[in-house]
Write a protein that holds these residues in place. Structure first.
Motif, PDB file in Angstrom:
ATOM      1  N   THR A  94      -6.471   0.662   4.462  1.00  0.00           N
ATOM      2  CA  THR A  94      -6.069   1.518   4.482  1.00  0.00           C
ATOM      3  C   THR A  94      -4.028   1.832   3.725  1.00  0.00           C
ATOM      4  O   THR A  94      -4.099   2.136   2.695  1.00  0.00           O
ATOM      5  CB  THR A  94      -6.057   3.366   5.145  1.00  0.00           C
ATOM      6  N   ILE A  95      -3.282   0.700   4.678  1.00  0.00           N
ATOM      7  CA  ILE A  95      -2.638   0.875   3.820  1.00  0.00           C
ATOM      8  C   ILE A  95      -2.332  -0.564   2.807  1.00  0.00           C
ATOM      9  O   ILE A  95      -1.093   0.418   1.664  1.00  0.00           O
ATOM     10  CB  ILE A  95      -1.541  -0.049   5.153  1.00  0.00           C
ATOM     11  N   GLU A  96      -2.930  -1.106   3.111  1.00  0.00           N
ATOM     12  CA  GLU A  96      -3.180  -1.810   2.109  1.00  0.00           C
ATOM     13  C   GLU A  96      -3.595  -1.456   0.695  1.00  0.00           C
ATOM     14  O   GLU A  96      -3.332  -1.653  -0.339  1.00  0.00           O
ATOM     15  CB  GLU A  96      -4.015  -2.990   1.794  1.00  0.00           C
ATOM     16  N   PHE A  97      -4.753  -0.241   0.640  1.00  0.00           N
ATOM     17  CA  PHE A  97      -4.846   0.205  -0.948  1.00  0.00           C
ATOM     18  C   PHE A  97      -4.836   1.409  -1.089  1.00  0.00           C
ATOM     19  O   PHE A  97      -3.673   0.959  -2.152  1.00  0.00           O
ATOM     20  CB  PHE A  97      -6.481   0.663  -0.648  1.00  0.00           C
ATOM     21  N   TYR A  98      -3.721   2.281  -0.687  1.00  0.00           N
ATOM     22  CA  TYR A  98      -3.481   3.668  -0.470  1.00  0.00           C
ATOM     23  C   TYR A  98      -1.476   3.055  -1.032  1.00  0.00           C
ATOM     24  O   TYR A  98      -0.843   4.348  -1.621  1.00  0.00           O
ATOM     25  CB  TYR A  98      -4.031   4.847   0.176  1.00  0.00           C
ATOM     26  N   ILE A  99      -0.962   2.730  -0.001  1.00  0.00           N
ATOM     27  CA  ILE A  99       0.337   2.243   0.016  1.00  0.00           C
ATOM     28  C   ILE A  99       1.030   0.821  -0.515  1.00  0.00           C
ATOM     29  O   ILE A  99       1.466   1.633  -1.343  1.00  0.00           O
ATOM     30  CB  ILE A  99       0.937   2.522   1.943  1.00  0.00           C
ATOM     31  N   ASP A 100       0.766   0.554  -0.180  1.00  0.00           N
ATOM     32  CA  ASP A 100       1.000  -0.973  -0.823  1.00  0.00           C
ATOM     33  C   ASP A 100       0.611  -1.249  -2.265  1.00  0.00           C
ATOM     34  O   ASP A 100       1.079  -1.418  -3.153  1.00  0.00           O
ATOM     35  CB  ASP A 100      -0.044  -2.552  -0.039  1.00  0.00           C
ATOM     36  N   TRP A 101      -0.946  -0.484  -3.081  1.00  0.00           N
ATOM     37  CA  TRP A 101      -0.781  -0.127  -4.285  1.00  0.00           C
ATOM     38  C   TRP A 101      -0.936   0.053  -4.851  1.00  0.00           C
ATOM     39  O   TRP A 101      -0.005   0.562  -6.197  1.00  0.00           O
ATOM     40  CB  TRP A 101      -2.703  -1.331  -4.287  1.00  0.00           C
ATOM     41  N   LEU A 102      -1.806   1.826  -4.727  1.00  0.00           N
ATOM     42  CA  LEU A 102      -1.542   3.018  -5.161  1.00  0.00           C
ATOM     43  C   LEU A 102       0.072   3.874  -5.375  1.00  0.00           C
ATOM     44  O   LEU A 102       0.685   4.064  -6.112  1.00  0.00           O
ATOM     45  CB  LEU A 102      -2.681   3.662  -4.608  1.00  0.00           C
ATOM     46  N   GLY A 103       0.482   2.988  -4.039  1.00  0.00           N
ATOM     47  CA  GLY A 103       1.947   2.912  -4.115  1.00  0.00           C
ATOM     48  C   GLY A 103       2.512   5.142  -3.771  1.00  0.00           C
ATOM     49  O   GLY A 103       3.564   5.544  -3.799  1.00  0.00           O
ATOM     50  N   PHE A 104       1.593   5.479  -2.532  1.00  0.00           N
ATOM     51  CA  PHE A 104       1.630   6.297  -1.861  1.00  0.00           C
ATOM     52  C   PHE A 104       2.776   6.010  -0.585  1.00  0.00           C
ATOM     53  O   PHE A 104       2.604   5.187  -0.630  1.00  0.00           O
ATOM     54  CB  PHE A 104       0.250   6.824  -1.581  1.00  0.00           C
ATOM     55  N   GLU A 105       2.847   6.862   0.042  1.00  0.00           N
ATOM     56  CA  GLU A 105       4.232   6.954   1.838  1.00  0.00           C
ATOM     57  C   GLU A 105       3.390   7.559   2.289  1.00  0.00           C
ATOM     58  O   GLU A 105       2.700   8.219   2.460  1.00  0.00           O
ATOM     59  CB  GLU A 105       5.553   7.156   0.728  1.00  0.00           C
ATOM     60  N   ILE A 106       3.710   7.196   3.543  1.00  0.00           N
ATOM     61  CA  ILE A 106       3.066   7.678   4.628  1.00  0.00           C
ATOM     62  C   ILE A 106       4.196   9.128   5.166  1.00  0.00           C
ATOM     63  O   ILE A 106       4.875   8.788   5.133  1.00  0.00           O
ATOM     64  CB  ILE A 106       2.380   7.184   6.102  1.00  0.00           C
TER      65      ILE A 106
END
Length: 127
Positions: A18-30
């Motif tokens: 999840t972190i790899e896809f949404y945060i690291d790649w798509l650029g979302f933040e938690i």
């Protein structure tokens, strides 16, 4: 009734993916994460600009294979950013749709699809 905000809930199964896809790649933040206690499923909110998603490992919170359809601006530039990242598991194509938009779809590691769209501006998108 007047809706103030709509937040889709997507089912996830692996925190690191999840972190790899949404945060690291798509650029979302938690924005926040919640666990009822140690070693229990995560429920989290992520955001990118004004796009907010809830991601849940909890059984029954969403169905794998769900889709989120997003209208936005700057889709071609965002698509280029993602392609330039050379993410190992996803290389979405940019297309012109039958509903007069430019669009690309990313498939998350859990079978969910996020579809980014921008209304075609005849002058801006002539190429």
């Amino acid at each position: 009734m007047k809706a103030q905000q709509i937040i889709p809930i997507l089912r996830i199964f692996d925190y690191q993916k999840t972190i790899e896809f949404y945060i690291d790649w798509l650029g979302f933040e938690i924005v926040w994460e919640h666990h009822f206690e140690e070693n229990t499923p995560v429920y989290m909110e992520v955001k990118k600009d004004n796009i907010i998603l809830h991601l849940s490992e909890h059984h029954g919170d969403g169905t794998p294979g769900s889709r989120v359809f997003i209208w936005a601006e700057g889709i071609a530039d965002y698509h280029k950013e993602l392609i330039d990242e050379k993410y190992k598991y996803n290389r979405p194509g940019l297309e012109k749709t039958f509903y007069d938009a430019i669009s690309f779809t990313v498939d998350d590691p859990f079978g969910n699809k996020v579809i980014f769209n921008e209304k075609v501006d005849k002058e801006e998108h002539k190429d």
